[in-house]
Design an enzyme around this catalytic site. Structure first.
Site, PDB file in Angstrom:
ATOM      1  N   ARG A 105       0.860  -1.178   0.000  1.00  0.00           N
ATOM      2  CA  ARG A 105       0.000   0.000   0.000  1.00  0.00           C
ATOM      3  C   ARG A 105       0.893   1.222   0.000  1.00  0.00           C
ATOM      4  O   ARG A 105       1.705   1.398   0.901  1.00  0.00           O
ATOM      5  CB  ARG A 105      -0.845  -0.046   1.286  1.00  0.00           C
ATOM      6  CG  ARG A 105      -2.064   0.773   1.262  1.00  0.00           C
ATOM      7  CD  ARG A 105      -2.862   0.525   2.516  1.00  0.00           C
ATOM      8  NE  ARG A 105      -2.286   1.158   3.682  1.00  0.00           N
ATOM      9  CZ  ARG A 105      -3.003   1.583   4.704  1.00  0.00           C
ATOM     10  NH1 ARG A 105      -4.299   1.404   4.724  1.00  0.00           N
ATOM     11  NH2 ARG A 105      -2.438   2.159   5.734  1.00  0.00           N
ATOM     12  N   THR A 109      -0.617   7.619  -1.022  1.00  0.00           N
ATOM     13  CA  THR A 109      -1.930   7.533  -1.692  1.00  0.00           C
ATOM     14  C   THR A 109      -2.799   6.409  -1.133  1.00  0.00           C
ATOM     15  O   THR A 109      -3.995   6.365  -1.390  1.00  0.00           O
ATOM     16  CB  THR A 109      -1.760   7.268  -3.202  1.00  0.00           C
ATOM     17  OG1 THR A 109      -1.186   5.971  -3.353  1.00  0.00           O
ATOM     18  CG2 THR A 109      -0.858   8.296  -3.853  1.00  0.00           C
ATOM     19  N   ASP A 201       1.101  -1.831  12.381  1.00  0.00           N
ATOM     20  CA  ASP A 201       1.463  -2.350  11.058  1.00  0.00           C
ATOM     21  C   ASP A 201       1.760  -3.837  11.179  1.00  0.00           C
ATOM     22  O   ASP A 201       2.776  -4.244  11.758  1.00  0.00           O
ATOM     23  CB  ASP A 201       2.688  -1.589  10.531  1.00  0.00           C
ATOM     24  CG  ASP A 201       2.968  -1.942   9.082  1.00  0.00           C
ATOM     25  OD1 ASP A 201       3.087  -3.149   8.770  1.00  0.00           O
ATOM     26  OD2 ASP A 201       3.051  -1.028   8.251  1.00  0.00           O
ATOM     27  N   ASP A 204       5.162  -5.167   9.684  1.00  0.00           N
ATOM     28  CA  ASP A 204       6.313  -4.758  10.502  1.00  0.00           C
ATOM     29  C   ASP A 204       6.378  -5.563  11.797  1.00  0.00           C
ATOM     30  O   ASP A 204       7.455  -5.950  12.245  1.00  0.00           O
ATOM     31  CB  ASP A 204       6.222  -3.265  10.839  1.00  0.00           C
ATOM     32  CG  ASP A 204       6.684  -2.386   9.680  1.00  0.00           C
ATOM     33  OD1 ASP A 204       7.277  -2.933   8.723  1.00  0.00           O
ATOM     34  OD2 ASP A 204       6.448  -1.171   9.741  1.00  0.00           O
TER      35      ASP A 204
HETATM   36  C1  PRP Z   1      -0.967  -3.978   4.851  1.00  0.00           C
HETATM   37  C2  PRP Z   1      -1.855  -5.179   5.118  1.00  0.00           C
HETATM   38  C3  PRP Z   1      -2.739  -5.197   3.897  1.00  0.00           C
HETATM   39  C4  PRP Z   1      -2.912  -3.728   3.606  1.00  0.00           C
HETATM   40  C5  PRP Z   1      -4.252  -3.309   4.132  1.00  0.00           C
HETATM   41  O1  PRP Z   1       0.056  -4.302   3.988  1.00  0.00           O
HETATM   42  O2  PRP Z   1      -1.125  -6.366   5.315  1.00  0.00           O
HETATM   43  O3  PRP Z   1      -2.176  -5.872   2.783  1.00  0.00           O
HETATM   44  O4  PRP Z   1      -1.873  -3.034   4.307  1.00  0.00           O
HETATM   45  O5  PRP Z   1      -4.506  -2.004   3.794  1.00  0.00           O
HETATM   46  P1  PRP Z   1      -5.684  -1.608   2.779  1.00  0.00           P
HETATM   47  O6  PRP Z   1      -6.878  -2.423   3.167  1.00  0.00           O
HETATM   48  O7  PRP Z   1      -5.862  -0.141   3.051  1.00  0.00           O
HETATM   49  O8  PRP Z   1      -5.211  -1.895   1.399  1.00  0.00           O
HETATM   50  P2  PRP Z   1       1.174  -3.258   3.538  1.00  0.00           P
HETATM   51  O9  PRP Z   1       0.752  -2.569   2.301  1.00  0.00           O
HETATM   52  O10 PRP Z   1       1.550  -2.397   4.712  1.00  0.00           O
HETATM   53  O11 PRP Z   1       2.369  -4.194   3.115  1.00  0.00           O
HETATM   54  P3  PRP Z   1       3.220  -5.255   3.967  1.00  0.00           P
HETATM   55  O12 PRP Z   1       2.310  -6.435   4.247  1.00  0.00           O
HETATM   56  O13 PRP Z   1       4.325  -5.602   3.030  1.00  0.00           O
HETATM   57  O14 PRP Z   1       3.692  -4.599   5.237  1.00  0.00           O
HETATM   58  N1  URA Z   2      -2.010  -2.129   7.309  1.00  0.00           N
HETATM   59  C1  URA Z   2      -1.651  -2.540   8.549  1.00  0.00           C
HETATM   60  O1  URA Z   2      -0.720  -3.352   8.711  1.00  0.00           O
HETATM   61  N2  URA Z   2      -2.313  -2.026   9.588  1.00  0.00           N
HETATM   62  C2  URA Z   2      -3.324  -1.159   9.458  1.00  0.00           C
HETATM   63  O2  URA Z   2      -3.908  -0.749  10.464  1.00  0.00           O
HETATM   64  C3  URA Z   2      -3.688  -0.751   8.158  1.00  0.00           C
HETATM   65  C4  URA Z   2      -3.008  -1.265   7.098  1.00  0.00           C
END
Ligand code: PRP
Ligand code: URA
Length: 210
Positions: A105, A109, A201, A204
Site C-alpha cells: 500500500r 496515496t 502495522d 512490521d
Molecule cells: C498492509 C496489510 C494489507 C494492507 C491493508 O500491507 O497487510 O495488505 O496493508 O490495507 P488496505 O486495506 O488499506 O489496502 P502493507 O501494504 O503495509 O504491506 P506489507 O504487508 O508488506 O507490510
Molecule cells: N495495514 C496494517 O498493517 N495495519 C493497518 O492498520 C492498516 C493497514
C-alpha cells in the site's frame, strides 16, 4: 453488519487478538499468535467443505466413513503480512496449495501496487481463501481478489484478523460474492488509513521491521 461477514467471537480467538493488539507483544509472540489465530479460524472457514463417504477397514469391521471430496483448495496470502497466516492454515490443511500475491500500500496515496504473483497452475480449478491480517481501506484485498477473478477463480473467501467498517464496505461493494471472515470489526480508520484501535502495522510486527 453485511450478510457475508463472519466475525469470530470464540473466546480463544478474542483472547489472542487482545495479546496481538498489545504494543508490548514482541515479534516472536506476535508471529506465534497470528499463526495460532489463523489455525483456529481455518477450522470454521472450512466448515462447508464437501465430504464423500468411503469404506474403511477398522480392526473390527468395515466402516462407512467420510473424507474430503470435491474441489481442491488453495490459499493465497497477500505479501508480506499474509505470510504470517500460512503456517496455521497449513497445519490443518497439509495438502493445500499456496499461491502468493505481492501488494504494498503506497504510504501516501494508500493505493495498492502489485509487485509479485505466483499461483498454482491449476488455480482456476480450485476454491481459494485469500489471507491478509488487515482489511483497512480494502484496496489491497479488492485488488488481489479482482486479479484472482481475472484468472478464472469463481469461489473466493477472504480471511483477515482485523477489519475496518470501511474495508468491509469496500470489499462488499467490489466483490459481493466474497465471504469475509475476521476476528474483529474495529472502529474505523485514522488519518493515515490505519485501523483504530487495530494492532499497528501487521507486516512490521510479524517481520520485526518496525
Ligand atoms: C498492509 C496489510 C494489507 C494492507 C491493508 O500491507 O497487510 O495488505 O496493508 O490495507 P488496505 O486495506 O488499506 O489496502 P502493507 O501494504 O503495509 O504491506 P506489507 O504487508 O508488506 O507490510
Ligand atoms: N495495514 C496494517 O498493517 N495495519 C493497518 O492498520 C492498516 C493497514
Amino acid at each position: 453488519m453485511a450478510q457475508n461477514v463472519f466475525v469470530f467471537d470464540h473466546p480463544l480467538i478474542q483472547h489472542k487478538i487482545t495479546l496481538l493488539r498489545d504494543k508490548n507483544t514482541g515479534t516472536k509472540e506476535f508471529r506465534e499468535l497470528v499463526s495460532e489465530i489463523a489455525m483456529l479460524m481455518a477450522y470454521e472457514v472450512t466448515r462447508d467443505l464437501p465430504l464423500k463417504e468411503i469404506e474403511v477397514e477398522t480392526p473390527i469391521t468395515t466402516a462407512h466413513s467420510k473424507v474430503l471430496a470435491g474441489k481442491n483448495l488453495a490459499i493465497v496470502p497477500i505479501l508480506r503480512a499474509g505470510l504470517g497466516m500460512v503456517d496455521g492454515m497449513v497445519k490443518l490443511l497439509p495438502n493445500v496449495k499456496v499461491g502468493h500475491i505481492g501488494l504494498y500500500r503506497d504510504p501516501v496515496t494508500v493505493e495498492p501496487h502489485t509487485y509479485y504473483c505466483k499461483l498454482p497452475e491449476d488455480i482456476n480449478e480450485r476454491d481459494v481463501i485469500v489471507l491478509d491480517p488487515m482489511l483497512a481501506t480494502g484496496g489491497s484485498a479488492s485488488a488481489a481478489i479482482g486479479y484472482l477473478k481475472e484468472k478464472g477463480i469463481q469461489n473466493i473467501k477472504f480471511m483477515c484478523l482485523i477489519a475496518s467498517p470501511e474495508g468491509i464496505a469496500r470489499l462488499t461493494k467490489d466483490h459481493p460474492d466474497v465471504h469475509i471472515y475476521c476476528a474483529s470489526e474495529d472502529e474505523g480508520l485514522n488519518e493515515n488509513s490505519y485501523i483504530v484501535p487495530g494492532l499497528g502495522d501487521a507486516g512490521d510486527r510479524i517481520f520485526g521491521t518496525e
